[in-house]
Design a protein around this motif. Structure first.
Motif, mmCIF file in Angstrom:
data_model
loop_
_atom_site.group_PDB
_atom_site.id
_atom_site.type_symbol
_atom_site.label_atom_id
_atom_site.label_comp_id
_atom_site.label_asym_id
_atom_site.label_seq_id
_atom_site.Cartn_x
_atom_site.Cartn_y
_atom_site.Cartn_z
ATOM 1 N N LEU A 166 64.036 -15.717 -64.635
ATOM 2 C CA LEU A 166 64.410 -16.856 -63.680
ATOM 3 C C LEU A 166 63.386 -16.998 -62.887
ATOM 4 C CD1 LEU A 166 68.097 -15.856 -63.198
ATOM 5 C CD2 LEU A 166 67.072 -17.892 -64.566
ATOM 6 N N ILE A 167 62.705 -16.007 -62.074
ATOM 7 C CA ILE A 167 61.682 -16.117 -60.991
ATOM 8 C C ILE A 167 60.414 -15.315 -61.525
ATOM 9 C CG2 ILE A 167 63.271 -16.970 -59.311
ATOM 10 C CD1 ILE A 167 63.287 -13.722 -58.444
ATOM 11 N N PRO A 168 59.213 -15.803 -61.023
ATOM 12 C CA PRO A 168 57.972 -15.149 -61.707
ATOM 13 C C PRO A 168 58.028 -13.801 -60.848
ATOM 14 C CG PRO A 168 57.590 -17.081 -60.031
ATOM 15 C CD PRO A 168 59.105 -17.198 -60.396
ATOM 16 N N GLY A 169 57.276 -12.863 -61.590
ATOM 17 C CA GLY A 169 57.032 -11.616 -60.806
ATOM 18 C C GLY A 169 55.763 -11.255 -60.276
ATOM 19 N N THR A 170 54.865 -12.010 -60.804
ATOM 20 C CA THR A 170 53.240 -11.591 -60.613
ATOM 21 C C THR A 170 52.858 -13.047 -60.382
ATOM 22 O OG1 THR A 170 53.489 -9.597 -61.878
ATOM 23 C CG2 THR A 170 51.307 -10.750 -61.421
ATOM 24 N N ALA A 171 51.651 -13.036 -59.448
ATOM 25 C CA ALA A 171 50.882 -14.029 -59.401
ATOM 26 C C ALA A 171 49.393 -13.699 -59.651
ATOM 27 C CB ALA A 171 50.856 -14.840 -58.016
ATOM 28 N N ILE A 172 48.503 -14.131 -60.316
ATOM 29 C CA ILE A 172 47.213 -13.754 -60.666
ATOM 30 C C ILE A 172 46.331 -14.984 -60.266
ATOM 31 C CG2 ILE A 172 45.805 -12.930 -62.278
ATOM 32 C CD1 ILE A 172 47.855 -12.051 -63.990
ATOM 33 N N PHE A 173 45.421 -14.467 -59.579
ATOM 34 C CA PHE A 173 44.391 -15.248 -58.743
ATOM 35 C C PHE A 173 42.963 -15.295 -59.432
ATOM 36 C CE2 PHE A 173 47.756 -14.886 -55.766
ATOM 37 C CZ PHE A 173 47.798 -16.369 -55.356
#
Length: 211
Positions: free
Chosen positions: A199-206
């Motif tokens: 339902l919602i993202p757990g990780t953000a990768i830049f």
């Protein structure tokens, strides 16, 4: 690793790579297996001791990510998996240091817990799906010991904050990856679960580049 955000594995051979906030140096160990020349850096002596116990064939360095003990343009690549950046009050200082030690054209890939998670309780079940805190509240999360000393501090940055930090440090953002929860993963760990992950993202990768 499968996403090849640092580049195809076959192109990592011979590359100088800095892992920042390395912990037990899991990423550096994988990089070494691909033929890269990693250096694993962490502020915690205990974490680096754990890396030594596991076994390493590459340098381990205890240092502050905001004052990297390396010459300018020392590395082809840099990476950080949930390390350093969430735990510093001034992430631009760290990002500027990363830019300094990267060679022109060098890439820095770092992951953090997705900022949207700050607004939800850290619970794997349905109770973790109701917003409980303002997304825009940047008050740090602090744990203290019995004497009132801070033993754990994590700083919240919105997605916009992260983008502005990258730009302020002189890096160029080339990708922002929000991995979807994999179907094969049916386990729960802390606040991570299939229920929340779908339902919602757990990780953000830049993914950033030094021009």
């Amino acid at each position: 690793m499968e996403a090849e955000l640092l580049g195809p594995p076959e192109e990592l051979k011979g590359k100088d790579v800095l892992e920042i906030g390395a912990g037990a140096a899991q990423c550096a160990r994988w990089l070494a297996a691909q033929g890269a020349r990693p250096v694993a850096l962490d502020l915690s002596h205990r974490q680096l001791q754990h890396a030594l116990r596991i076994g390493t064939a590459f340098p381990l360095v205890q240092a502050d990510a905001g004052a990297l003990p390396f010459a300018d343009a020392s590395f082809d690549l840099a990476c950080s998996a949930y390390g350093a950046l969430p735990f510093v009050a001034d992430p631009v200082l760290v990002l500027r240091e990363v830019r300094r030690v990267l060679r022109p054209g060098g890439r820095f890939v770092f992951s953090v817990t997705h900022p949207i998670r700050w607004a939800f309780p850290d619970e794997p079940g349905p109770e973790g799906l109701t917003v409980s805190s303002p997304y825009f509240d940047r008050t740090p999360y602090v744990e203290q010991d019995d004497d009132g000393r801070a033993v754990y501090v994590e700083h919240h940055r919105t997605l916009g904050d992260r983008v502005r930090d990258i730009v302020a440090a002189g890096l160029r953002l080339v990708d922002l990856v929000e991995p979807e929860w994999p179907e094969w993963n049916t386990s729960e760990w802390g606040g991570w679960s299939p229920l929340r992950g779908n339902l919602i993202p757990g990780t953000a990768i830049f993914v950033c580049v030094r021009d």
